[in-house]
Motif scaffolding. Structure first.
Motif, PDB file in Angstrom:
ATOM      1  N   GLY A  94       0.765  -1.239   0.000  1.00 59.65           N
ATOM      2  CA  GLY A  94       0.000   0.000   0.000  1.00 59.65           C
ATOM      3  C   GLY A  94       0.794   1.286   0.000  1.00 59.65           C
ATOM      4  N   PRO A 114      -0.178   6.892   1.209  1.00 57.42           N
ATOM      5  CA  PRO A 114      -1.499   7.374   0.800  1.00 57.42           C
ATOM      6  C   PRO A 114      -2.378   7.701   2.015  1.00 57.42           C
ATOM      7  CG  PRO A 114      -0.919   5.364  -0.394  1.00 57.42           C
ATOM      8  CD  PRO A 114       0.092   5.542   0.701  1.00 57.42           C
ATOM      9  N   PRO A 115      -3.328   8.614   1.852  1.00 59.89           N
ATOM     10  CA  PRO A 115      -4.184   9.026   2.982  1.00 59.89           C
ATOM     11  C   PRO A 115      -4.926   7.870   3.651  1.00 59.89           C
ATOM     12  CG  PRO A 115      -4.563  10.430   1.076  1.00 59.89           C
ATOM     13  CD  PRO A 115      -3.639   9.332   0.631  1.00 59.89           C
ATOM     14  N   GLU A 116      -5.299   6.849   2.886  1.00 59.09           N
ATOM     15  CA  GLU A 116      -6.071   5.734   3.448  1.00 59.09           C
ATOM     16  C   GLU A 116      -5.205   4.624   4.045  1.00 59.09           C
ATOM     17  OE1 GLU A 116      -4.986   4.783  -0.723  1.00 59.09           O
ATOM     18  OE2 GLU A 116      -5.789   6.561   0.234  1.00 59.09           O
ATOM     19  N   HIS A 117      -3.880   4.769   3.988  1.00 57.47           N
ATOM     20  CA  HIS A 117      -2.983   3.726   4.490  1.00 57.47           C
ATOM     21  C   HIS A 117      -3.063   3.646   6.018  1.00 57.47           C
ATOM     22  CE1 HIS A 117       0.684   1.479   5.325  1.00 57.47           C
ATOM     23  NE2 HIS A 117       0.587   1.046   4.091  1.00 57.47           N
ATOM     24  N   PRO A 118      -2.977   2.425   6.582  1.00 62.15           N
ATOM     25  CA  PRO A 118      -3.033   2.271   8.049  1.00 62.15           C
ATOM     26  C   PRO A 118      -1.999   3.093   8.807  1.00 62.15           C
ATOM     27  CG  PRO A 118      -3.210   0.130   6.982  1.00 62.15           C
ATOM     28  CD  PRO A 118      -2.908   1.136   5.895  1.00 62.15           C
ATOM     29  N   ARG A 120      -1.442   6.065   8.518  1.00 66.90           N
ATOM     30  CA  ARG A 120      -2.008   7.394   8.759  1.00 66.90           C
ATOM     31  C   ARG A 120      -3.211   7.368   9.685  1.00 66.90           C
ATOM     32  NH1 ARG A 120      -0.587  11.875   5.327  1.00 66.90           N
ATOM     33  NH2 ARG A 120       0.773  11.165   3.663  1.00 66.90           N
ATOM     34  N   LEU A 121      -3.660   6.182  10.050  1.00 63.01           N
ATOM     35  CA  LEU A 121      -4.861   6.076  10.875  1.00 63.01           C
ATOM     36  C   LEU A 121      -4.512   6.087  12.344  1.00 63.01           C
ATOM     37  CD1 LEU A 121      -6.760   3.355   8.828  1.00 63.01           C
ATOM     38  CD2 LEU A 121      -6.987   5.839   8.665  1.00 63.01           C
TER      39      LEU A 121
END
Length: 127
Positions: A94, A114-118, A120-121
């Motif tokens: 990813g 990427p913004p949706e990558h873990p 960044r969570l």
């Protein structure tokens, strides 16, 4: 034990050539200079070039450097004459990655998360 700071230290075979690469080609900002060495800002850490190395770089070690936009970073580096070992592409895990090497063969991976990558969570439980 509490770790307060960190840096990667590279002993280049040709210090002037490596200094020009990291300062001028990669565009790293100088943190400090001292007789026989230069320390650069490298994201949240530092990279030190000091002394003179006598061995080839190990393929088992790489610098992981996160960038905001990998396509933009790669285009800028190409304009400065950098040749990539691997062009930017999305990896199965990813992350967008591009691989290059410094003048001594130290492997460098540019990474865009990427913004949706873990990574960044926020994994904390809501409180």
């Amino acid at each position: 034990m509490e770790f307060l700071s960190s840096r990667v230290i590279i002993h280049p075979r040709d210090p002037e050539r490596s200094l020009a690469f990291y300062r001028d080609t990669l565009g790293l900002a100088v943190f400090r200079e001292f007789p026989g060495g230069t320390v650069f800002f490298l994201g949240n850490g530092h990279l030190e070039l000091s002394g003179r190395g006598g061995h080839e770089a190990s393929p088992d070690v790489a610098l992981w450097v996160q960038v905001r936009d990998i396509a933009e970073a790669a285009a800028e580096l190409r304009e400065r004459g950098v040749e990539f070992e691997q062009e930017p592409r999305l990896q199965p895990w990813g992350l967008h990655e591009a691989w290059l090497a410094d003048p001594d063969g130290v492997r460098i991976v540019l990474v865009e998360v990427p913004p949706e990558h873990p990574m960044r969570l926020d994994s904390r439980e809501p409180g």
